[in-house]
Design an enzyme around this catalytic site. Structure first.
Site, PDB file in Angstrom:
ATOM      1  N   GLU A  81       2.116  -0.189  -4.927  1.00 42.62           N
ATOM      2  CA  GLU A  81       1.125   0.824  -5.318  1.00 42.62           C
ATOM      3  C   GLU A  81       1.848   2.161  -5.361  1.00 42.62           C
ATOM      4  O   GLU A  81       2.185   2.739  -4.331  1.00 42.62           O
ATOM      5  CB  GLU A  81      -0.031   0.889  -4.311  1.00 42.62           C
ATOM      6  CG  GLU A  81      -1.072   1.917  -4.709  1.00 42.62           C
ATOM      7  CD  GLU A  81      -1.967   2.352  -3.562  1.00 42.62           C
ATOM      8  OE1 GLU A  81      -3.048   2.914  -3.845  1.00 42.62           O
ATOM      9  OE2 GLU A  81      -1.600   2.175  -2.387  1.00 42.62           O
ATOM     10  N   ASP A  86       0.834  -1.197   0.000  1.00 42.29           N
ATOM     11  CA  ASP A  86       0.000   0.000   0.000  1.00 42.29           C
ATOM     12  C   ASP A  86       0.875   1.256   0.000  1.00 42.29           C
ATOM     13  O   ASP A  86       1.888   1.321   0.707  1.00 42.29           O
ATOM     14  CB  ASP A  86      -0.903  -0.027   1.230  1.00 42.29           C
ATOM     15  CG  ASP A  86      -1.926   1.068   1.240  1.00 42.29           C
ATOM     16  OD1 ASP A  86      -2.732   1.140   0.291  1.00 42.29           O
ATOM     17  OD2 ASP A  86      -1.939   1.862   2.213  1.00 42.29           O
TER      18      ASP A  86
END
Length: 558
Positions: free
Chosen positions: A271, A216
């Site tokens: 990401e 993330d």
């Protein structure tokens, strides 16, 4: 006399070409009837995923969490939350996935944790200057009595990026940094204890058999050490993202993953919401295996925009070792059907620059959106590298834009002063059966016994979901679901090592490129394309072969 036998070339590591299906756990399938999806529900529906023809699944965070941000506020990185079935459900799902040849990826959230994490609770209790606070980014305030935040940074979710603590005696004290919600304090990655802790988290899950991690906000962990003010607080914050020190973290993690040996083929995917050239830095030799290329996702359905984005990404790979991870949908953006079918966008005010390109609202031509989304999907699957699908896109689901305000749970909604609706519309639980309670999302609804103890889904499903249900599409050879299965099946015949070579077709409303024996041609607008004979036979198309708003794959004879 012996014969010379040439062994077939080994297929590249799965992460170089694999297709991964993203599971938003709370919204996929509910096995116990509490209205919240869980790992047992996923296991029960795993044949649907395997039947698509994907290579693996990625679970969004299912660790213990207060769920202030859909599980991305992690309270314990080492176990599965009991509400999702706990560790027994994880082990069963892992084994079921591996038995079907599916890789299993977890979601890692290293930029921040939950305010309920044991480390942060200890930091709050320990007070200023303590070793416990050094694991996070605490600062004294500015102005009289420290009443102003340490700098003028804004949260990505809206509002200030700093929250002030209150001491037990009621006196205000230090501030802590949170790039997102106030319930998500940022770690201080300059503290070696943080790096050591995450090393242990990776080892824990690798030892349990997971095949990799999606990371993330992988470009956010390291902040500028001076935490300087921004000239424009409402603009981009270069001090919060893409700092050089983040690459040392990934070199460390890559070495850790490789210590398990080549047989495991463990993968790390980042990401990274950066332009292609900057994103490619994250897959340099010795760093991540994959990085998401979100640039393509952010383009409108336009031939020149698509070609420029793809070219920029492919050109940026010259010094990379890893591969791009292409995607057109995720839990953070509006579904492609809605983005491509938007005909009358509403004004959007947001602190998140990405939201301007990916979460616009307004009137939608759904049939146009489905036609474009299918064409974009088939084009994406022809590109070199890996591909990621998001649950429900194989059903052609549009975004649910009209959720009741009191049902919204994304923290963006409240932190923006209820001006930005957030991401809940892409997270509504899936429709499995048109005529079942909760559209079959809650598995007890598959039976004819008493349904009185089956809870409503955690986000309400609109009545029109019945038209997109799995059972109806299973019975329709012309459904979006049937198209996805055909497209993924054909992709398996594509040489994963074949380079992308653009073909000049003298049209501004269409693009075409060759990969090995295949030619992929997309007509974005205008008349059908006249495919030359050397392209071969049309083997799959998102619409009428060669027609407008259609992608077609042609295959030449070997």
């Amino acid at each position: 006399m012996s014969e010379n036998i040439t062994a077939p070339a080994p297929r590249p590591a799965w992460w170089r070409h694999g297709v991964i299906y993203q599971l938003y756990v709370r919204s996929f399938a509910d096995a116990n009837g509490d209205g919240i999806g869980d790992l047992n529900g996923i296991a029960a529906r795993l044949d649907h995923i395997a039947g698509l023809g994907v290579d693996g699944v990625w679970l969004n965070p299912c660790y213990p969490s207060p769920n202030r941000d859909g599980g991305y506020d992690v309270a314990d990185y080492t176990v599965i939350d009991e509400r999702y079935g706990g560790m027994p459900a994880f082990e069963a799902l892992r084994d079921a996935a591996h038995a079907r040849g599916l890789k299993l990826l977890m979601d890692l959230v290293p930029n921040h944790c939950s305010a309920q994490h044991a480390w942060f609770r200890r930091a709050v209790a320990a007070g200023p200057g303590s070793d416990e606070r050094a694991r996070f980014i605490f600062r004294d305030g500015r102005g009289p009595g420290g009443s102003q935040p340490p700098n003028n940074w804004r949260s990505t979710f809206g509002g200030p990026a700093w929250t002030r603590l209150t001491a037990p005696d009621g006196e205000p004290e230090q501030w802590y940094l949170h790039s997102f919600d106030a319930s998500q304090p940022d770690f201080n990655w300059a503290n070696p204890q943080v790096a050591d802790m995450f090393d242990e988290v990776l080892r824990t899950w690798f030892d349990r058999g997971v095949d990799g991690f999606r990371i993330d906000v992988a470009y956010a962990m390291v902040k500028h050490p001076d935490l300087p003010d921004l000239e424009d607080p409402a603009g981009d914050n270069p001090y919060l993202w893409n700092q050089p020190g983040v690459h040392e973290i990934f070199r460390r993690w890559r070495a850790l993953a490789e210590s398990y040996g080549e047989g495991r083929e463990l993968a790390l995917v980042g990401e990274v919401w950066l332009p292609p050239a900057e994103a490619a830095d994250y897959i340099r030799p010795g760093e991540l295996h994959q990085v998401f290329n979100f640039d393509l996702l952010q383009q409108s359905f336009d031939a020149r925009e698509f070609r420029t984005s793809i070219t920029d990404c492919v050109d940026a790979l010259k010094h990379a070792e890893g591969v791009p991870a292409w995607t057109l949908n995720s839990h953070d953006v509006h579904r492609a059907v809605t983005r491509y079918g938007l005909t009358d966008p509403e004004p959007l005010s947001t602190a998140d620059a990405n939201a301007l390109r990916t979460r616009a609202r307004g009137a939608v031509d759904v049939q146009l959106g489905i036609k474009r989304a299918k064409a974009a999907l088939l084009l994406m699957l022809a590109l070199p590298g890996a591909a990621y699908l998001y649950q429900g896109e194989e059903l052609g689901l549009p975004e649910v834009q009209d959720l009741p305000d009191d049902a919204r749970q994304d923290p963006i909604w409240e932190r923006s002063g209820r001006t930005e609706h957030g991401r809940d519309g892409s997270r509504v639980p899936l429709p499995w059966q048109a005529d079942a309670p909760n559209f079959g999302f809650s598995l007890p609804a598959r039976h004819e016994d008493d349904q009185s103890d089956v809870a409503a889904p955690w986000l309400p499903q609109p009545p029109w979901f019945a038209d997109y249900s799995v059972d109806r599409q299973d019975a329709d050879p012309d459904s979006v679901l049937a198209f996805y299965r055909r497209a993924l099946g054909e992709r398996r015949r594509l040489d994963p090592d074949a380079p992308l070579v653009w073909l000049e077709i003298q049209r501004e409303d269409a693009i075409a490129f060759r990969r090995g024996q295949y030619v992929c041609a997309t007509v974005f607008d205008g008349p059908p394309i006249d495919a030359p004979a050397e392209w071969g036979q049309a083997v799959i198309s998102s619409g009428a072969p060669g027609g407008t708003t259609t992608t077609t794959w042609y295959r030449a004879a070997a």
